[in-house]
Design an enzyme around this catalytic site. Structure first.
Site, mmCIF file in Angstrom:
data_model
loop_
_atom_site.group_PDB
_atom_site.id
_atom_site.type_symbol
_atom_site.label_atom_id
_atom_site.label_comp_id
_atom_site.label_asym_id
_atom_site.label_seq_id
_atom_site.Cartn_x
_atom_site.Cartn_y
_atom_site.Cartn_z
ATOM 1 N N GLU A 62 0.819 -1.214 0.000
ATOM 2 C CA GLU A 62 0.000 0.000 0.000
ATOM 3 C C GLU A 62 0.852 1.264 0.000
ATOM 4 O OE1 GLU A 62 -0.641 -2.655 1.764
ATOM 5 O OE2 GLU A 62 -2.743 -3.192 1.429
ATOM 6 N N HIS A 81 -11.620 -4.186 10.152
ATOM 7 C CA HIS A 81 -12.324 -4.156 8.862
ATOM 8 C C HIS A 81 -13.535 -3.223 8.895
ATOM 9 C CE1 HIS A 81 -9.844 -6.826 6.763
ATOM 10 N NE2 HIS A 81 -10.655 -7.798 6.451
#
Lengths: 364, 319
Positions: free
Chosen positions: A77, A146
């Protein structure tokens, strides 16, 4: 003092002949139209070209535009965000997709130290036209890592725009606007909104930065719902209507730049504001909106203000605890009634089948 | 070529010596990280580049900026925080840019530009350009996660980027031996399938020749390449002075590097008259740059709130 009021976003069209599309297909269609319109647009991120195609939001792009303009990335990322910035400096218009907003924490250095600052710290000699799509998860045990809504962190830093569309119409128009914008834009998606459907014109259009939309007119209390909480606020308004409270609901759509004129104009009428976020309230979008309303309207209007969002704890996975973690239409309605009646009413509406919250269905 | 290399090296050295001279007056309001002693890395590599090639650097990139053709007046004015600076007085020494010269930016956060360079190279590749991107960074940056991530991506996509690790042996005051389990940075590039050279940062001619050879291959065949260049920082990490008194490194360690300084070695190869002419021209240019910076105005107060965003309707009008 308030600046001259700007016109809020036009209502999403509701003509009976209008085509209906899911949020997922609206996102996909915006990407496809923008990629067709501008050969500099490209889409990449973990798994964007795999069979599941990010819930379908990137389906067909690699087949139509080829692997140079739509590709899955290594699990990197930080570097891929940096690479996206480099592409943008070279004139491409990258859309970097993160299937979880939580993963943005791996990219914060590039997003906030480089993307947000490049134009300013290089004296206006470069632009970083970068879009970062990031998804917030909820329900069915998404849990601590999440489920986070981190948009407030990005609202804090000048140089990056933030948008959180709540309808398929805005999903398409905001993504097009974000891609055409010459600045970095964080595009916040909520997984539960992915399942929703609504009118979406076939042609390309943009929903421009910095304008909120009044989604329900009302006189007694202003409910500002961010992202998926927009849906909960509209449901809350229905619960409130049943007991004679007339709620106005506003969707800010763009969180940075933020249309405070529309929100303040509403609160000046109602005198009461609840901001409901899909994030923690501390130092977040709800705190910012509430503070700006207080600054602008103090001395002009008696105010009653409230923030709602995640409970100030880590998101648990047990369903009963998870239910307590999030605001929902009924808890928002209850809070609104307390605000309007200026007392703790101890009221919670019985859940109506037609206003039940959608939930992600497992197994994952 | 010796005259070209000498001029470039001498010019950078003299600019930075003037920065050091002016620094105690507090006219330069910017942390400066001098490249004195390391100039040959930038000069040897950049001399092999075309104007259309792109470089990215670090907070220690005065040498890279000038070697690539960045505007000298704009750089000095930037350090003075003046409106005529390359970043209009809003970036300082650590955020140099000259898009006309292909200098696409330098960063104060270690390692960030490594990934930016790879992304720029991806854009060049999609445009079928034969331009290349060169990314300069230090040995400390090789410890950042973005370094490993970027090497993998550059290898995977066969990107036209030349990674140049300027290994001066120290991250601020901490030696490489205290920071790296295996202090062979080039080997890490090789582990990702990127061909690598281990080069001597005092040998400006050797660097130039090797860069030319490597770039010629990259322009036709694509793919990344890696240089680990051993060099030495003569001055302190940040600021104009020397730091041997701190005790983290011995002055004797610097001696071979000073002895091998390519500037006097190249000077000795030039006819006296040619050398004198270069010196005279450079001195005049440097003096003019500092005079320009001093005479330039500070930015207008309105500049505080300008260029936070690219405003709508002015889409491609970068300044």
């Amino acid at each position: 003092m308030p600046s001259p009021a700007v016109k809020p976003q036009r209502q999403a069209p509701k003509a009976p002949t209008e085509r209906t599309l899911s949020f997922v297909d609206a996102v996909r269609e915006a990407a496809e139209l923008e990629m067709a319109r501008d050969p500099n647009v490209l889409v990449f991120g973990l798994d964007v070209d795999d069979p599941k195609a990010i819930q379908g939001t990137t389906r067909g792009l690699v087949e139509k535009f080829g692997p140079e303009r739509c590709f899955g990335t290594p699990l990197s990322e930080d570097a891929m965000t940096g690479a996206a910035i480099g592409m943008a400096l070279a004139g491409l218009r990258p859309v970097h997709v993160h299937i979880r907003m939580d993963f943005l924490l791996l990219a914060m250095n590039q997003l906030l130290n480089v993307a947000a600052k490049s134009r300013y710290m290089y004296g206006g000699r470069v632009n970083v036209p970068l879009v970062v799509r990031a998804m917030i998860g909820k329900s069915w045990g998404q849990g601590a890592q999440h489920s986070q809504g981190l948009h407030g962190m990005f609202m804090h830093v000048p140089g990056i725009k933030v948008v959180a569309p709540a309808t398929p119409y805005d999903a398409k128009g905001c993504l097009a606007a974000a891609i055409r914008d010459d600045n970095p834009v964080l595009y916040v998606e909520h997984r539960l909104l992915h399942f929703t459907k609504g009118p979406v014109p076939e042609a390309a259009y943009t929903v421009e930065p910095g304008k909120a939309r009044i989604t329900r007119r009302g006189a007694d209390v202003t409910l500002v719902g961010i992202s998926s909480m927009q849906v909960e606020c509209l449901r809350a308004a229905a619960y409130l209507e049943a007991i004679g409270i007339d709620a106005e609901v506003i969707d800010p759509i763009w969180l940075s730049p933020l249309d405070m004129d529309t929100i303040c104009e509403s609160v000046e009428r109602t005198g009461r504001l609840i901001v409901v976020d899909t994030a923690w309230t501390n130092c977040g979008a709800a705190a910012e909106i509430t503070a700006q309303v207080a600054e602008r309207l103090q001395g002009i209007r008696d105010l009653r203000l409230k923030r709602m969002g995640f409970a100030p704890t880590t998101c648990p996975t047990a369903p009963n605890l998870e239910d307590l973690f999030y605001p929902n239409a009924r808890t928002v309605a209850a809070a609104a009634r307390d605000l309007v009646e200026e007392r703790a009413c101890g009221w919670l509406p019985a859940e109506r089948a037609d206003l039940k919250s959608i939930e992600f269905k497992g197994p994952f | 070529m010796n005259a070209r290399l000498y001029r470039s090296l001498y010019r950078i050295r003299r600019v930075e010596e003037e920065v050091a001279r002016a620094y105690p007056t507090d006219a330069i309001k910017s942390p400066v990280h001098l490249s004195i002693g390391q100039e040959a890395v930038s000069v040897g590599v950049c001399e092999a580049l075309r104007p259309t090639d792109i470089v990215f650097g670090t907070y220690r990139s005065h040498a890279m900026y000038l070697a690539k053709g960045g505007d000298l007046n704009a750089m000095v004015a930037e350090m003075y925080g003046k409106a005529t600076g390359c970043a209009r007085g809003k970036g300082g020494s650590m955020h140099l840019i000259d898009t006309d010269a292909g200098v696409m930016g330098t960063s104060a956060v270690v390692g960030t530009t490594i990934a930016n360079a790879a992304g720029y190279a991806y854009a060049l590749k999609t445009r079928r350009s034969d331009a290349v991107v060169v990314c300069f960074f230090g040995d400390g940056a090789s410890e950042e996660g973005v370094f490993a991530e970027t090497l993998n991506f550059a290898s995977l996509k066969s990107l036209p980027v030349l990674f140049v690790c300027e290994n001066n042996g120290y991250a601020i005051h901490t030696s490489q031996a205290k920071r790296q389990g295996r202090p062979d940075i080039a080997a890490r590039a090789e582990a990702y399938g990127i061909p690598a050279d281990r080069l001597d940062g005092s040998d400006v001619t050797g660097l130039l020749e090797r860069t030319r050879t490597v770039l010629s291959g990259m322009r036709t065949l694509g793919g990344p390449h890696f240089f680990e260049v051993k060099t030495y920082r003569w001055r302190e990490h940040v600021g104009p002075g020397r730091d041997f008194a701190l005790g983290f490194r011995a002055e004797s360690e610097a001696e071979p590097w000073v002895k091998n300084d390519p500037i006097p070695r190249l000077a000795a190869l030039l006819p006296a008259a040619e050398r004198a002419a270069i010196v005279q021209e450079v001195e005049a240019e440097v003096a003019a740059a500092f005079a320009f910076a001093e005479a330039s105005p500070f930015p207008d107060p309105a500049e505080l709130m300008i260029d936070i965003y690219q405003e709508a309707g002015n889409a491609l009008a970068c300044r």
